[in-house]
Design a protein around this motif. Structure first.
Motif, short mmCIF file in Angstrom:
data_model
loop_
_atom_site.label_atom_id
_atom_site.label_comp_id
_atom_site.label_asym_id
_atom_site.label_seq_id
_atom_site.Cartn_x
_atom_site.Cartn_y
_atom_site.Cartn_z
N SER A 187 0.83 -1.19 0.00
CA SER A 187 0.00 0.00 0.00
C SER A 187 0.87 1.25 0.00
N TYR A 188 0.21 2.39 -0.22
CA TYR A 188 0.90 3.68 -0.28
C TYR A 188 0.22 4.62 0.72
N ARG A 189 1.05 5.28 1.55
CA ARG A 189 0.52 6.25 2.51
C ARG A 189 1.55 7.34 2.75
N VAL A 190 1.10 8.59 2.67
CA VAL A 190 1.97 9.71 2.97
C VAL A 190 1.14 10.76 3.72
N ARG A 191 1.75 11.36 4.73
CA ARG A 191 1.11 12.43 5.49
C ARG A 191 1.86 13.73 5.21
N VAL A 192 1.14 14.75 4.82
CA VAL A 192 1.74 16.05 4.53
C VAL A 192 1.30 17.05 5.59
N TYR A 193 2.19 18.00 5.88
CA TYR A 193 1.95 18.94 6.97
C TYR A 193 2.13 20.37 6.48
N GLU A 194 1.36 21.26 7.10
CA GLU A 194 1.37 22.67 6.73
C GLU A 194 2.66 23.36 7.18
N ARG A 195 3.25 22.88 8.28
CA ARG A 195 4.40 23.57 8.86
C ARG A 195 5.57 22.60 9.07
N ARG A 215 -6.99 19.80 -2.78
CA ARG A 215 -7.31 18.77 -1.79
C ARG A 215 -6.81 19.13 -0.39
N PHE A 216 -5.64 19.76 -0.32
CA PHE A 216 -5.05 20.08 0.99
C PHE A 216 -5.38 21.51 1.41
N HIS A 217 -5.80 22.34 0.44
CA HIS A 217 -6.16 23.74 0.66
C HIS A 217 -4.96 24.60 1.07
N TYR A 218 -3.77 24.11 0.80
CA TYR A 218 -2.55 24.89 1.00
C TYR A 218 -1.66 24.69 -0.23
N GLN A 219 -0.84 25.69 -0.54
CA GLN A 219 0.06 25.57 -1.67
C GLN A 219 1.46 25.15 -1.26
N ASP A 220 1.69 25.03 0.03
CA ASP A 220 3.02 24.69 0.53
C ASP A 220 2.94 23.47 1.45
N ILE A 221 3.97 22.62 1.33
CA ILE A 221 4.15 21.48 2.24
C ILE A 221 5.52 21.65 2.88
N HIS A 222 5.54 21.85 4.18
CA HIS A 222 6.80 22.13 4.88
C HIS A 222 7.44 20.86 5.46
N SER A 223 6.64 19.81 5.67
CA SER A 223 7.17 18.55 6.18
C SER A 223 6.22 17.43 5.80
N CYS A 224 6.73 16.21 5.81
CA CYS A 224 5.87 15.08 5.47
C CYS A 224 6.45 13.80 6.07
N ASN A 225 5.60 12.79 6.16
CA ASN A 225 5.99 11.49 6.67
C ASN A 225 5.52 10.44 5.67
N VAL A 226 6.47 9.82 4.98
CA VAL A 226 6.13 8.77 4.02
C VAL A 226 6.06 7.46 4.80
N LEU A 227 4.86 6.97 4.98
CA LEU A 227 4.64 5.76 5.77
C LEU A 227 4.84 4.50 4.96
N GLU A 228 4.38 4.51 3.70
CA GLU A 228 4.48 3.32 2.86
C GLU A 228 4.62 3.74 1.41
N GLY A 229 5.41 2.98 0.67
CA GLY A 229 5.55 3.21 -0.76
C GLY A 229 6.56 4.29 -1.10
N TYR A 230 6.70 4.54 -2.40
CA TYR A 230 7.63 5.53 -2.92
C TYR A 230 6.84 6.56 -3.72
N TRP A 231 7.21 7.84 -3.55
CA TRP A 231 6.40 8.94 -4.09
C TRP A 231 7.27 9.92 -4.86
N LEU A 232 6.61 10.65 -5.76
CA LEU A 232 7.24 11.75 -6.48
C LEU A 232 6.45 13.03 -6.20
#
Length: 274
Positions: A187-195, A215-232
């Motif tokens: 499976s694929y899971r990623v969490r994106v954060y505003e700050r 979808r996120f209602h923000y134009q910037d992603i300052h941090s993220c946590n890739v839980l599963e899978g590989y992303w671009l």
């Protein structure tokens, strides 16, 4: 450097030579002997990515140290404790290659690479064309996986414009383990954060996102946590602009995935590349 067989210095010299031959995944082990080394990999939930990638990583270490693996004597042993035996794809050694050519149209001096390489300058002074036998690769403008990133799949790239490059600089490359020899089926899971530091608003994604703002209602992603899978990640919506390759792990600030700014317009998961 060499020593006669049975010399008291042989164990010391062997230890010095192989001190940097280490595993890249905690679930694997490398047992080193002069002529009979072994890679041991633990497979959980049918995921063989780490063990197969470890073999590719070891091949890269051999190449960097001017050593050759006798493929004809290499054997794969599988110990399966499951009640019902699952399907297993045989390990293919040196089955995935990316070939860098110094001139356009696959001309001039070339170098075949089978695993991650943090500095290609030792093998090619420039890169104007690339041929990929199979799998997915990320190539980088600068050494140590920095600078502009380009996601490439199986095929022929006759000049650097064909991979949307700005110049003939390709200084490092990374093989995406999910497709080294066995397509990723998890499976694929990623969490994106505003700050930064996982602060502010958070949203979890399990599929492609052509527009982060929608979808996120923000134009910037300052941090993220890739839980599963590989992303671009992409700089602009609809998978355009600069690309950033993210493996499973925590990214506390945008510069940790190679970005100069926090602006992310879209992102997608990396699926089969064959």
């Amino acid at each position: 450097m060499g020593a006669p067989q049975g010399c008291v210095l042989s164990p010391l010299l062997f230890t010095l030579l192989t001190h940097d031959c280490v595993t890249r995944y905690e679930c694997n082990r490398i047992i080193k002997f002069a002529d009979d080394s072994t890679v041991i990999g633990l497979v959980r939930n049918g995921m063989e990515t780490a063990s197969r990638s470890e073999v590719e990583h070891l091949l890269g270490w051999y190449d960097s140290n001017n050593l050759a693996l006798n493929v004809s004597k290499a054997k794969e042993l599988i110990v399966d404790f499951r009640i019902s035996e699952g399907a297993h794809q045989p390990l293919e050694i040196k089955g995935v290659a990316i070939i860098f050519y110094e001139d356009r149209d696959f001309q001039g001096h070339h170098y075949e690479c089978y695993s991650d390489c943090g500095n290609l300058q030792s093998y090619v002074s420039r890169c104007n064309s690339i041929r990929i036998d199979s799998g997915c690769w990320i190539i980088y403008e600068h050494p140590n996986y920095t600078g502009y990133q380009y996601f490439l799949t199986k095929g022929e790239y006759r000049d650097y414009q064909s991979w949307m490059g700005f110049n003939e600089k390709v200084r490092s490359c990374r093989m995406i383990p999910t497709v080294s020899t066995l397509p990723y089926r998890g499976s694929y899971r990623v969490r994106v954060y505003e700050r930064p530091e996982f602060g502010g608003q958070m949203m979890e994604f399990t599929d492609d996102c052509p527009s982060v703002h929608d979808r996120f209602h923000y134009q910037d992603i300052h941090s993220c946590n890739v839980l599963e899978g590989y992303w671009l990640f992409y700089e602009h919506p609809n998978y355009r602009g600069r690309q950033y390759f993210l493996r499973p792990g925590e990214y506390r600030r945008y510069n940790e995935w190679g970005a100069l700014t926090s602006r992310i317009g879209s992102f997608r998961l990396i699926m089969d590349c064959y």
